[in-house]
Structure formats: structure tokens, C-alpha cells
Design an enzyme around this catalytic site. Sequence first.
Site, PDB file in Angstrom:
ATOM      1  N   HIS A 198     109.378  41.208 -64.928  1.00 42.00           N
ATOM      2  CA  HIS A 198     110.360  40.179 -65.197  1.00 42.00           C
ATOM      3  C   HIS A 198     109.952  39.081 -66.183  1.00 42.00           C
ATOM      4  O   HIS A 198     111.119  38.777 -66.847  1.00 42.00           O
ATOM      5  CB  HIS A 198     110.732  39.389 -63.832  1.00 42.00           C
ATOM      6  CG  HIS A 198     111.654  40.433 -62.936  1.00 42.00           C
ATOM      7  ND1 HIS A 198     111.173  41.042 -62.151  1.00 42.00           N
ATOM      8  CD2 HIS A 198     113.108  40.596 -62.679  1.00 42.00           C
ATOM      9  CE1 HIS A 198     112.218  41.695 -61.396  1.00 42.00           C
ATOM     10  NE2 HIS A 198     113.317  41.317 -61.837  1.00 42.00           N
ATOM     11  N   GLY A 199     108.848  38.882 -66.428  1.00 43.00           N
ATOM     12  CA  GLY A 199     108.551  37.970 -67.451  1.00 43.00           C
ATOM     13  C   GLY A 199     107.110  37.658 -67.398  1.00 43.00           C
ATOM     14  O   GLY A 199     106.241  37.849 -66.512  1.00 43.00           O
TER      15      GLY A 199
END
Length: 523
Positions: free
Chosen positions: A342-343
Site C-alpha cells: 500500500h505504501g
Amino acid sequence: MLFNSAPYLFAFLPLSLVAFYLLAKVSRDAAKIFVIAASLFFYSWISAKFLPLLIGSVVVNYVLGRAIILANGGENFGRAALLRNVGVLGNLALLVYFKYTNFLIENVNVVTDANIQALNVILPLGISFFTFQRISYLIDCARGEVQDGRFIDFAAVSVFFPQLISGPIILYGETKPQFANSHLGSRAASNLTVGSVIFAIGLFKKTVLADNAGYASDPVFDIIANGGNPGALAAWIAVLAYTVQLYFDFSGYSDMAIGSARMFGIRLPLNFHSPLRANSIIEYWRRWHMTLNRFMVRYFLPALSLKLTRAAVGRRLGDRSTFFASVVLPVFLTFVVIGIWHGASWTYVLFGVLHASFVSINEVWRNARKRKRKRLGLKGAHKPAIGEHLFYHVITLLCVLAANIMFRSETVSAALAYYRTLFAFNVTPASIAPYRPELLLFVAVGWFIILALPNTQQILRAYRPAVNWNQWRNVALPAVGRFIKWRPNAVGLAACGLVLAASITAMIIEMSREPAQFIYFQF
């Protein structure tokens, strides 16, 4: 170009549809070439700088896929495996470079007290999604699940704009046959009607539900991040509001992607199927961001589980230890990877760790129940009573809310402060100030829709709304309104018109500022 923007709604999409169906009457290949060109234009509208990267990714992975297929055909499986590994590692290397380089440099500097300069790296739009799509293609080629095909079909599937930016993460084998089908470009009236209804529902979710829920959650998250203490009441309302925002933002995007594709006669896979009705965190993840979960379960988890199982068997571990090595540990690591996907932030890492812990505990609990039933001689799956079902559902929702706080927070310290605030049982003016009655109404209505009403695909169930709809047809049936079933009659068309009117009105109200971006665009 955002799905909820005027250029997309009133120019790009309608003009693309007209051109597509006109060209399809002349030649299906001409229609596919137009889809490729329109998709590249769509991508370059926001991220023209990385258009060469996208095109290069398509060309290189097509060439690698053909080489893998030829190697398999010649029974040179070692060469096929080597090419697969090179391709997978090459795609991952690009993703790591663009998404994680500066995060790694930052943490190396902290640990070693070094002073390595950060690189001027900009994250290409959609790279997390199209990288996984390329990887799945190469692995399926190596498995013999993809037959040799033309570049035009591969390119059309790879850059098809409805799924290009934020998914769903499609499989080549489920989408390519639709582009190669002789019916491509036919049945325009049916496809346009069904696709428009799906898109309208998704647009309503985004502009009316998600964005207004965001107005209820953002002030409280900001207060806490800046050292304030609005009180437990505000904190609980805000995390409930943010969960509504996140749900309808990504669910709305997925509906708009599926609806846009359906207007072209292409069915995409589901990405959401009422996950917040699940009574276990395992079931929640089967129905939340379904194509990401499918990718991990299809390509990552089995390989990891096999290696750990062989290691456990080789060491002659007992049944319980083997279970932990073959099930719990690979599941835990899989969800940590999902968090990191996701990041590049410790909040996303810990988001993954939280869900990894929840799912692992769920697996242990489920295995213990299974062993107990076997020991007692009970057959069949355990069917929980209503009270037990409700208890499991509440526990699942609390786990989701806890993880969403970490997901939403910009720093770990802000997330920890938020957790503390949840139990700061004091009411202050700041705890009430952000909440106008209409915002609270949106949050309440949002949760009612999520928990009780039919979802988009259930409303459109008569028209096979997704390529894998039959798999989910009887899952998560709604508590209220099972009779709601869209039909192209006066009532159905009027309802669709009202939904569109409300959505466009919400867009007009927001015209003084940029259209609200989708949360998953940043990934």
C-alpha cells in the site's frame, strides 16, 4: 483523468464509446487499436511523464511472455522458469525503485546515522496495480495457462483504461478472451445500459457518500495529529466516518471501473462484495480488495507455504508446529507484504502487521475449533448461533476500525495518539464542533447501506455484472431489500436518473475546488 471529473464524464467516456462502437462495425482490430490509443491518452492526461514507462512495460512483458510460452512448448522448462524469474524480478525492481527507494534511504539514515541524499523519484501513476498484472501474466505463461496471442490483444488488456490506474487487478486469461470474442463491439444497447447503471451507483458512492463522510472524519484526525484531544466520542465517530469514506471511495471507484468497462462490453472481476458484513477477518479479506487478495493467494502464499511446509517436515516438527509453519507464518508474512504494497511508510507496514496478526489469530482459532469438533466426533462445518454470529461480526468490525486508524494516520505517533483518544472519555466543545447533523446523517446512512442493503452487483444480479459473479452470487445476502433488483423499466431508469442527478449535483457543489481524488490513487 478522474472518473468523477467533468472531462471524463462529459467528454472522454462518451466520445470514446461512440468511436469504439463505430469502429467495431468496421473492424474489431480497429476498435482494439482505438481502445489502446484512448487508454494511453487517458493515462497521459495525469501522468504523461511516465507514458514511456507504461508502454515499455507492455512491450517488454509481452516479449518475455512469448519467450516463456515458446520455452514451455519446446519442453525447455528450465529456460521458461529462468525467463519467468527474470521478468518477475524486473517488474518488482521497478516497483521497489519508484515506490520504496527513498523510504529505504530514510531508514538507513536513521539506523546508521548516515547522510544519504534522497533521490528525486516520483511515483508513476498506477504502478502498484499494473506491476502485479504483469507479474501474474508472466507466471501464468510459465504455468501453461496462457497460450500465445497477438500483441494487439495483450496491449488492449494491459492498458484498458477502466482498470489501469487503481485496478481491479485483472488476470490476462479472464479478460483476453473477451477482447478476442467475435461479439466485441456488439450488444451496444445492453452494455451501455447496464454499464451506465453500475457507473452511476459508483459515482453516487464517491461523490455523495464517501466525500461527505470524509468531511466528518478529517477534522478529528487533524486535531489529534496536531496534539489536540477532542475526546472519545469524536474519535469513535470519526473512525466510523473514515471507514465509510474508505469503503465507498474504493468501492465506488471499483464500480465506476467495472461500469466503464461494461459499457465497452468487457466484464471485469469484482473488487468488493460487502466485506463489512463478514463475521471473520479471513472472510473480510476475501471480500475486500478482492483482486489484490486473489493475487497474493494465487501467486505468493502457495509458494511461501510450500517452502515453509517442506522445512517443517524436514525438521520433523509436530502437528502444531507444522501448522504454524505451513499456515500461520506464511499467512502472517503475506499480510505484511499487503501492508507494504500500500505504501512506503511505517503506518502501512504496521497496518499490514495488524491485519497479519488478526488473520493469523483467526486461523489459529479456526484450526482449534476444527480439531475440537473432530475430537468430539462432530461432522460438518460449525454453524454459529445468531448471538455468536453477532459477536464475531462485532469483533471483526473492531479489528477493521483499529487497522483503519493506522491506515489513515500520516505517522505512527499520530495513530498511537488516536488509539489513546478512543478511551479518553471526556466531552469537550471540540468533540461536538466538527459534527453538523447532516454529516452524522451521512455516516449513519452509509453504515446502514453497508450492513443491510444489497450491494451494486446484487442490484444488477440479472445482468451478470462481473466476470466472476457466479462465484459470489449467494454470498453476503442483504438483510433488507433482497427484492431490490434493477430492471430497464420506467422505475429503474428513473432511479438511475435520480442517482446520477444527486451525484452530479454533489460534483457541481464541489466545483470551487478540485474533484476529490480517490484514496487508492496514491498507491
